[in-house]
Design a protein around this motif. Structure first.
Motif, PDB file in Angstrom:
ATOM      1  N   MET A   1      10.465   8.511  -4.251  1.00 57.53           N
ATOM      2  CA  MET A   1       9.770   7.002  -4.403  1.00 57.53           C
ATOM      3  C   MET A   1       8.893   6.651  -6.049  1.00 57.53           C
ATOM      4  SD  MET A   1       7.369   7.910  -1.098  1.00 57.53           S
ATOM      5  CE  MET A   1       5.939   7.293  -1.518  1.00 57.53           C
ATOM      6  N   LYS A   2       8.436   8.400  -6.377  1.00 55.49           N
ATOM      7  CA  LYS A   2       8.176   8.281  -7.774  1.00 55.49           C
ATOM      8  C   LYS A   2       9.091   7.905  -8.969  1.00 55.49           C
ATOM      9  CE  LYS A   2       3.982  11.602  -6.976  1.00 55.49           C
ATOM     10  NZ  LYS A   2       3.998  12.117  -7.045  1.00 55.49           N
ATOM     11  N   LEU A   3      10.374   8.383  -8.713  1.00 60.80           N
ATOM     12  CA  LEU A   3      11.799   8.412  -9.747  1.00 60.80           C
ATOM     13  C   LEU A   3      12.478   6.383  -9.329  1.00 60.80           C
ATOM     14  CD1 LEU A   3      14.284   9.995 -11.043  1.00 60.80           C
ATOM     15  CD2 LEU A   3      14.944   9.606  -9.385  1.00 60.80           C
ATOM     16  N   LEU A   4      11.985   6.053  -8.426  1.00 58.69           N
ATOM     17  CA  LEU A   4      12.282   4.540  -7.946  1.00 58.69           C
ATOM     18  C   LEU A   4      11.504   3.539  -8.990  1.00 58.69           C
ATOM     19  CD1 LEU A   4      14.417   4.889  -5.415  1.00 58.69           C
ATOM     20  CD2 LEU A   4      15.165   4.909  -7.417  1.00 58.69           C
ATOM     21  N   THR A   5      10.252   4.110  -9.057  1.00 58.44           N
ATOM     22  CA  THR A   5       8.819   2.887  -9.185  1.00 58.44           C
ATOM     23  C   THR A   5       8.512   3.311 -10.580  1.00 58.44           C
ATOM     24  OG1 THR A   5       7.885   4.397  -7.721  1.00 58.44           O
ATOM     25  CG2 THR A   5       8.221   1.851  -6.353  1.00 58.44           C
ATOM     26  N   THR A   6       7.846   2.209 -11.084  1.00 53.63           N
ATOM     27  CA  THR A   6       6.647   2.762 -12.067  1.00 53.63           C
ATOM     28  C   THR A   6       5.685   2.836 -11.848  1.00 53.63           C
ATOM     29  OG1 THR A   6       6.596   0.247 -12.580  1.00 53.63           O
ATOM     30  CG2 THR A   6       7.936   0.974 -13.239  1.00 53.63           C
ATOM     31  N   GLU A   7       3.644   3.190 -12.450  1.00 54.92           N
ATOM     32  CA  GLU A   7       3.307   3.677 -11.995  1.00 54.92           C
ATOM     33  C   GLU A   7       2.616   2.675 -11.507  1.00 54.92           C
ATOM     34  OE1 GLU A   7       1.623   6.220 -12.820  1.00 54.92           O
ATOM     35  OE2 GLU A   7      -0.509   5.874 -12.186  1.00 54.92           O
ATOM     36  N   LYS A   8       3.001   0.673 -12.541  1.00 54.04           N
ATOM     37  CA  LYS A   8       2.479  -0.594 -12.248  1.00 54.04           C
ATOM     38  C   LYS A   8       2.378  -0.749 -11.081  1.00 54.04           C
ATOM     39  CE  LYS A   8       2.372  -5.209 -14.722  1.00 54.04           C
ATOM     40  NZ  LYS A   8       3.468  -5.759 -15.151  1.00 54.04           N
ATOM     41  N   GLU A   9       4.086  -0.315 -10.329  1.00 55.34           N
ATOM     42  CA  GLU A   9       4.972  -1.127  -9.148  1.00 55.34           C
ATOM     43  C   GLU A   9       4.010  -0.328  -8.456  1.00 55.34           C
ATOM     44  OE1 GLU A   9       9.041  -2.423 -10.081  1.00 55.34           O
ATOM     45  OE2 GLU A   9       8.838  -0.472 -10.278  1.00 55.34           O
ATOM     46  N   ARG A  10       3.499   1.209  -8.234  1.00 47.84           N
ATOM     47  CA  ARG A  10       2.833   1.616  -7.704  1.00 47.84           C
ATOM     48  C   ARG A  10       1.140   1.094  -7.238  1.00 47.84           C
ATOM     49  NH1 ARG A  10       5.897   5.720  -9.491  1.00 47.84           N
ATOM     50  NH2 ARG A  10       4.261   7.007 -11.311  1.00 47.84           N
ATOM     51  N   SER A  11       0.607   0.452  -8.361  1.00 49.34           N
ATOM     52  CA  SER A  11      -0.693   0.193  -8.394  1.00 49.34           C
ATOM     53  C   SER A  11      -0.969  -1.401  -7.591  1.00 49.34           C
ATOM     54  CB  SER A  11      -1.379   0.662 -10.223  1.00 49.34           C
ATOM     55  OG  SER A  11      -0.695   1.496 -10.578  1.00 49.34           O
ATOM     56  N   ILE A  12      -0.157  -1.641  -7.279  1.00 47.61           N
ATOM     57  CA  ILE A  12      -0.155  -2.839  -6.865  1.00 47.61           C
ATOM     58  C   ILE A  12      -0.835  -3.119  -5.646  1.00 47.61           C
ATOM     59  CG2 ILE A  12       1.512  -4.677  -5.462  1.00 47.61           C
ATOM     60  CD1 ILE A  12       4.131  -4.240  -7.222  1.00 47.61           C
ATOM     61  N   VAL A  13      -1.605  -4.097  -5.853  1.00 49.27           N
ATOM     62  CA  VAL A  13      -2.632  -4.244  -4.608  1.00 49.27           C
ATOM     63  C   VAL A  13      -1.745  -4.870  -3.986  1.00 49.27           C
ATOM     64  CG1 VAL A  13      -4.603  -4.939  -4.062  1.00 49.27           C
ATOM     65  CG2 VAL A  13      -4.261  -3.383  -5.963  1.00 49.27           C
ATOM     66  N   MET A  14      -2.333  -5.039  -2.300  1.00 48.18           N
ATOM     67  CA  MET A  14      -1.157  -6.442  -0.938  1.00 48.18           C
ATOM     68  C   MET A  14      -3.080  -6.764  -0.535  1.00 48.18           C
ATOM     69  SD  MET A  14       1.665  -3.917   0.360  1.00 48.18           S
ATOM     70  CE  MET A  14       2.351  -5.343   1.506  1.00 48.18           C
ATOM     71  N   VAL A  15      -1.933  -8.406  -0.608  1.00 48.69           N
ATOM     72  CA  VAL A  15      -3.021  -8.680   0.294  1.00 48.69           C
ATOM     73  C   VAL A  15      -3.076  -8.578   1.332  1.00 48.69           C
ATOM     74  CG1 VAL A  15      -2.936 -11.435   1.248  1.00 48.69           C
ATOM     75  CG2 VAL A  15      -1.967 -11.429  -0.893  1.00 48.69           C
ATOM     76  N   GLN A  16      -4.793  -8.680   2.016  1.00 44.92           N
ATOM     77  CA  GLN A  16      -5.381  -8.067   2.879  1.00 44.92           C
ATOM     78  C   GLN A  16      -4.830  -8.964   4.223  1.00 44.92           C
ATOM     79  OE1 GLN A  16      -9.711  -8.648   3.694  1.00 44.92           O
ATOM     80  NE2 GLN A  16      -9.199  -8.376   5.457  1.00 44.92           N
ATOM     81  N   LEU A  17      -4.831  -7.956   5.581  1.00 42.74           N
ATOM     82  CA  LEU A  17      -3.681  -8.473   6.539  1.00 42.74           C
ATOM     83  C   LEU A  17      -4.446  -9.170   7.661  1.00 42.74           C
ATOM     84  CD1 LEU A  17      -1.931  -4.802   7.878  1.00 42.74           C
ATOM     85  CD2 LEU A  17      -0.603  -6.876   6.562  1.00 42.74           C
ATOM     86  N   ARG A  18      -4.157 -10.250   7.901  1.00 43.58           N
ATOM     87  CA  ARG A  18      -4.390 -10.739   8.740  1.00 43.58           C
ATOM     88  C   ARG A  18      -5.164 -10.380  10.375  1.00 43.58           C
ATOM     89  NH1 ARG A  18      -2.177 -13.588  13.251  1.00 43.58           N
ATOM     90  NH2 ARG A  18       0.629 -12.852  13.270  1.00 43.58           N
ATOM     91  N   GLU A  19      -5.751 -10.449  10.845  1.00 40.69           N
ATOM     92  CA  GLU A  19      -5.935  -9.633  12.488  1.00 40.69           C
ATOM     93  C   GLU A  19      -5.069 -10.337  13.199  1.00 40.69           C
ATOM     94  OE1 GLU A  19      -9.736  -9.152  14.360  1.00 40.69           O
ATOM     95  OE2 GLU A  19     -10.221  -9.205  12.220  1.00 40.69           O
ATOM     96  N   VAL A  20      -4.962 -10.018  14.537  1.00 40.75           N
ATOM     97  CA  VAL A  20      -3.295 -10.417  14.832  1.00 40.75           C
ATOM     98  C   VAL A  20      -4.193 -10.620  16.445  1.00 40.75           C
ATOM     99  CG1 VAL A  20      -1.455  -9.361  16.338  1.00 40.75           C
ATOM    100  CG2 VAL A  20      -1.634  -9.456  13.850  1.00 40.75           C
ATOM    101  N   SER A  21      -3.762 -11.754  17.221  1.00 39.23           N
ATOM    102  CA  SER A  21      -4.006 -11.872  18.417  1.00 39.23           C
ATOM    103  C   SER A  21      -4.044 -10.577  19.866  1.00 39.23           C
ATOM    104  CB  SER A  21      -4.496 -12.885  19.185  1.00 39.23           C
ATOM    105  OG  SER A  21      -2.966 -13.508  18.974  1.00 39.23           O
ATOM    106  N   THR A  22      -4.452 -10.877  20.900  1.00 39.69           N
ATOM    107  CA  THR A  22      -3.595 -10.200  22.147  1.00 39.69           C
ATOM    108  C   THR A  22      -2.447 -10.398  22.254  1.00 39.69           C
ATOM    109  OG1 THR A  22      -6.586  -9.090  22.087  1.00 39.69           O
ATOM    110  CG2 THR A  22      -4.438  -8.530  24.538  1.00 39.69           C
ATOM    111  N   LEU A  23      -2.515 -11.435  22.290  1.00 40.78           N
ATOM    112  CA  LEU A  23      -1.597 -12.042  23.278  1.00 40.78           C
ATOM    113  C   LEU A  23       0.076 -11.882  22.558  1.00 40.78           C
ATOM    114  CD1 LEU A  23      -0.759 -14.082  24.901  1.00 40.78           C
ATOM    115  CD2 LEU A  23      -0.505 -16.038  24.320  1.00 40.78           C
TER     116      LEU A  23
END
Ligand code: NA
Ligand code: NA
Ligand code: NA
Lengths: 376, 86, 376, 86, 376, 86
Positions: E186-208
């Motif tokens: 994982m470290k070999l194939l990514t830069t420190e900057k890439e590994r620091s990427i913050v992802m958008v928070q996941l929405r809640e999913v309905s039961t249906l």
């Protein structure tokens, strides 16, 4: 009316034999002892009810494609159910007291004399022409003296399936009668002073010892007596799951849901061997009589061995704990505790008796492996 | 018929001999194992401290519990085992 | 490209028949009813999903060595799963209300008229040439009127395995429809005043009575109708484990882990009979129609019997409780309670309806035993 | 075909007769059993008092519970049975 | 003395082969790794102990009518145990994170490149004459790269039962080694900057949505790749029981008692394939080497795919989560979280990695279905 | 032998193609399904509100939880999954 004829011919009143009627009464007696007297209820309720079902004429529950016969074929003829129960017993067993005082293993060895004396008794009855047991049957009967239900059922299923019903009934009945059979023998062979002996407190045992012990036991079996490996292997497997700490969810299921499910089906399957034809024979009386002898001799051998060890041991050994060597876990250990408290109200022997008690399980499994190796 | 009795006697002697030999050997190997675990210091490997079913795992020697403590354990064990399935 | 061909030929798009597509829709409908409408979800979710799997073309899950077919052979063809479920139902059943008022057993008898009327209906359709059911098939269809899933599956497995899918679907669907089917019939056959009758409070029942009852019931079966012994025997065994108080750990596992595991596999196994070939026939429509008739007649017979008993009984009987005699435990008893409360908001009939409700289980097992005896 | 119908009618009569006979007999034997248990005093055997799944085990006759009590039991039972598996 | 001879000849010392001795040491090593190092203990304890039992000479536990061989025949040869485990895994799986971000399914697709690269590697070794794997065997070995125990066992049981022991050992060992194998790649194939990427928070999913998803997935399988239906069907069934809310008691038993019981027997059954004759071959070494390659390539493909998607995606994707696409649930997702936190202590990637993680389960089941379709 | 290699390469291409096609299709159908459930208002059917294993069932869009909340869920999930059996 043809249909009414068919209905009458299909009824129990028209079909029941005297033997079946007698077996229904015997099954009800087993249920009474299990429920009202709490005689090994987990097995005697299930075996008793299985016996009831097996003797309903025309229902064919214990023959052909009947449920109880299928259970017997799948679980008992293959040996699977007793082995799974043994795994569950392993997951319930704490070897701590045994590890704290390993020499109590010898008490578990001595008590197996009941097994071999009974074997000899069964052969003697045959030599005298009273019964007609061959060597395999005699070996299966002897194992009753091991005071270990699954071991007895496993061996009987291998060596003498035709006697399985009587052997299982005898084994569980006498295990239930331990509080009645053992105390007189224990008191006869010991003095008040011996029974009052206070034993040195057991050391605590480290977890690593508890993890290594089942592996050590299995390796010894593998190198010396592989024929005992199915029984002791499953026992050690259950115990390793219990002690290793990393598969707690498996150990938990093994000692609860799994052992309960298998106990129900084991009991029903054993009950399927209580058909009148195979159970109501003079051999059954012989088995019941020999089983009683086996328990008594095993108890006496254990106590005498403890007395002998006391002569040589630096630390005092209360000879009562030898009686726990027959196994019948944990009833025999509790009986030891009770008889010990009668002699000395401050002397709690329960923990000290647990060592020989589980040693007895190992001892009778070793004896069972030997019987299977030699006679088959 | 007396041949049967003879093989019974032989089986008894071999049998008790085997049972005693096996369990005597088990006494010695168990002692050796406990000695190795406790004195050679293996009892402090991670396998010991990480496991979690609530048992005291102390290496041998510190046991100075009172008689009451043992009695309490005995009662607890008895209660535990009374639900045990044989 | 050969591999692409192979991929296409192996796909569902290439292989699916119209019948399989229809069965997938029907299976999805069953899942919808189970999940959104809570129609007997424990069985309709598992049967519905089993139906889905069975109609995936080329997957062969419900044939040959496919998992669902193996489950069917091991557990349903042998009768083992319905019998184990019945043991679990026994471990869940409280005979207290029945023991407090034994004459409600007669309501459980009357409601079985639905079974025999349906049998006659199935034979009538055959006589008219509309359907083609023989006596065994008619008997298996009739048992739908018993409103008892495991009994219906057990009998269909014995007498008409080719109809098992349709019979199981009909039985569970109508059991789920009890709150819709029963009330109009109940109201049609009773007056507001009858529905308002307050019944004498039930006495408490001693534990010993509860322990003896399953044995008494089994002995009656053994002497009079052994062909009902597998079903009622396992039912009584479960109930004895529940009541005897000494094997609580076995009873607990029976009514939880064991019945749940077997329910999952029973449902999948029944679902394996929802293949398009065997399910999409005109016979299935006949079975669904007859099943509806069976429930209606059973309900009416129960209510009318209760009215008749009320004429002769010293203590008043609310005729609504007769409707609970079809079994469909505990739904039918709750429907009785609800309809009773509509007539008299202070009148709780639930406990009084539990007697006929469990009596209906016994009644349809007796009818099932009779069918098996007579037709096989 | 009408032979099939005839055997159907016969089966219905025998069937309902059997079901009613069996359950009527069960009514009488159950009453006899309850009478024996309650009036002959068996209800006080150890088997009764030692068991432990929390049910009132009183011998018949003392039942003077209020209507509310019954309703409460009914609701509890209903709740219990709603998880019941058929 | 004949009996003493018999005893000696029956002993392990007299019968043990060097191969059996080696396998006992290997089994003890597996137990050590499972217990002391917590390497996938649920499976490695049970497989390891099964291996121990299988190599006890003369005990015949893993052959003929021995318990472990019966378990293997009943549960693994039929495919039943891996499928039931898969049902249990379904009942434990939350598709919420996947439903909140469905495009992470593509990461689960990319990581399956490990499977096919390994297949090619196995064939390459054969082409070079180093090993001798045919297409079925190569396919079964490739599935190790799916990082999914039950899938690997199911496929090996179908395509190459003679390699099942080695494949199962490799699969579980490398799943346990995920925290060691993956981070360097994982470290070999990514830069420190890439590994620091913050992802958008996941929405809640309905039961249906959660209820419909397993049905949707199963329907796609039914129409496109029915050969994956047994595996994915049981997985979806378990998940539907979990999510539908109306059969909670079945779901609870599925993810506890049932999966535990089957895990015990699956492990023992797999262990029965660790006999010296079949395990101690040069092929086993090849399988272990190829399995390691499979994991590494799968990890790399997942990470590279995530980097590619990041180029086109409107919302940022942290390429680390691609590594979770190999499945190895939930270990791989936790490794992602850990490596992510090293780069950015405020960046919790666990939830984001759960999507590709369960997508990897689907992806390898799809690959498994394809292998079974093409090669058999 | 090189025939074997060739079929391996073919299987790899077909295989990765199938896996990607299948999962890509699953991405689109899942999105369509979620859209249907959330935007067409099915998410308020009884099936959603009546079920009871304690999960938040809110229709999409209201999610304005704080980062801490997500972290808490992550930790809880991790704990939950650490007992998970694969
Ligand atoms: Na013993
Ligand atoms: Na009924
Ligand atoms: Na995977």
């Amino acid at each position: 009316m043809d249909l009414l004829d068919q209905l009458w011919n299909g009824s129990g009143l028209a079909q029941m034999t005297l033997g079946q009627f007698a077996m229904i009464l015997i099954s009800l007696l087993l249920l009474y002892l299990a429920i009202a007297k709490k005689f090994e209820p987990l097995l005697l309720v299930t075996i008793g009810f299985g016996g009831l079902l097996s003797n309903i004429p025309g229902a064919e529950i214990a023959t052909g494609n009947g449920l109880l016969h299928l259970i017997y074929e799948v679980g008992i003829e293959t040996g699977a159910f007793p082995l799974i129960i043994f795994m569950g017993v392993g997951a319930l067993t704490d070897f701590g007291p045994l590890l704290a005082n390993p020499k109590t293993l010898l008490l578990g060895a001595a008590a197996q004399f009941g097994i071999f004396a009974t074997l000899l008794g069964a052969l003697g009855l045959s030599a005298l022409g009273i019964m007609d047991f061959d060597l395999k049957q005699a070996a299966a009967i002897g194992i009753i003296g091991g005071a270990d239900g699954p071991t007895a059922i496993f061996v009987a299923g291998k060596l003498a399936p035709e006697l399985l019903g009587a052997i299982a009934i005898a084994a569980y009945s006498y295990m239930a009668l331990v509080p009645i059979i053992q105390p007189p023998i224990m008191k006869l062979l010991t003095t008040e002073k011996e029974r009052s002996i206070v034993m040195v407190q057991l050391r605590e045992v480290s977890t690593l010892e508890k993890i290594v012990f089942p592996l050590l036991l299995l390796l010894l079996v593998a190198f010396l007596l592989p024929s005992a490996a199915p029984l002791l292997g499953m026992f050690c497997f259950g115990n390793l799951m219990r002690e290793c700490g990393v598969v707690e969810r498996l150990a938990e299921t093994t000692r609860n849901a799994l052992i309960n499910i298998v106990t129900i089906f084991l009991g029903l399957g054993v009950g399927s061997k209580l058909g009148a034809d195979s159970f109501l024979t003079v051999e059954t009386l012989g088995i019941l009589a020999l089983g009683m002898v086996a328990f008594s001799i095993g108890t006496a051998s254990g106590v005498l061995m403890a007395k002998l060890m006391n002569v040589f041991s630096a630390q005092p050994i209360n000879p009562l704990i030898g009686a726990a060597g027959v196994s019948a876990v944990p009833m025999a250990a509790r009986v030891v505790n009770k008889v010990g408290l009668e002699a000395n109200p401050q002397n709690f022997l329960l923990m000290h008796a647990m060592g020989p008690n589980v040693a007895g399980v190992i001892g009778s499994a070793v004896a069972a492996g030997l019987m299977i190796l030699i006679t088959s | 018929m007396s041949g049967l009795l003879e093989s019974g006697i032989e089986l008894m002697m071999i049998g008790m001999g085997t049972v005693f030999s096996f369990l005597t050997l088990l006494v010695f190997t168990t002692r050796a194992m406990s000695w190795a675990v406790l004195k050679l210091g293996f009892a402090t490997t991670p396998s010991q401290t990480n496991i979690g079913h609530g048992q005291a795992a102390g290496a041998g020697g510190q046991g100075v519990n009172t008689q009451q403590h043992v009695a309490a354990i005995a009662v607890a064990l008895d209660t535990h085992l009374s639900t045990k399935n044989k």
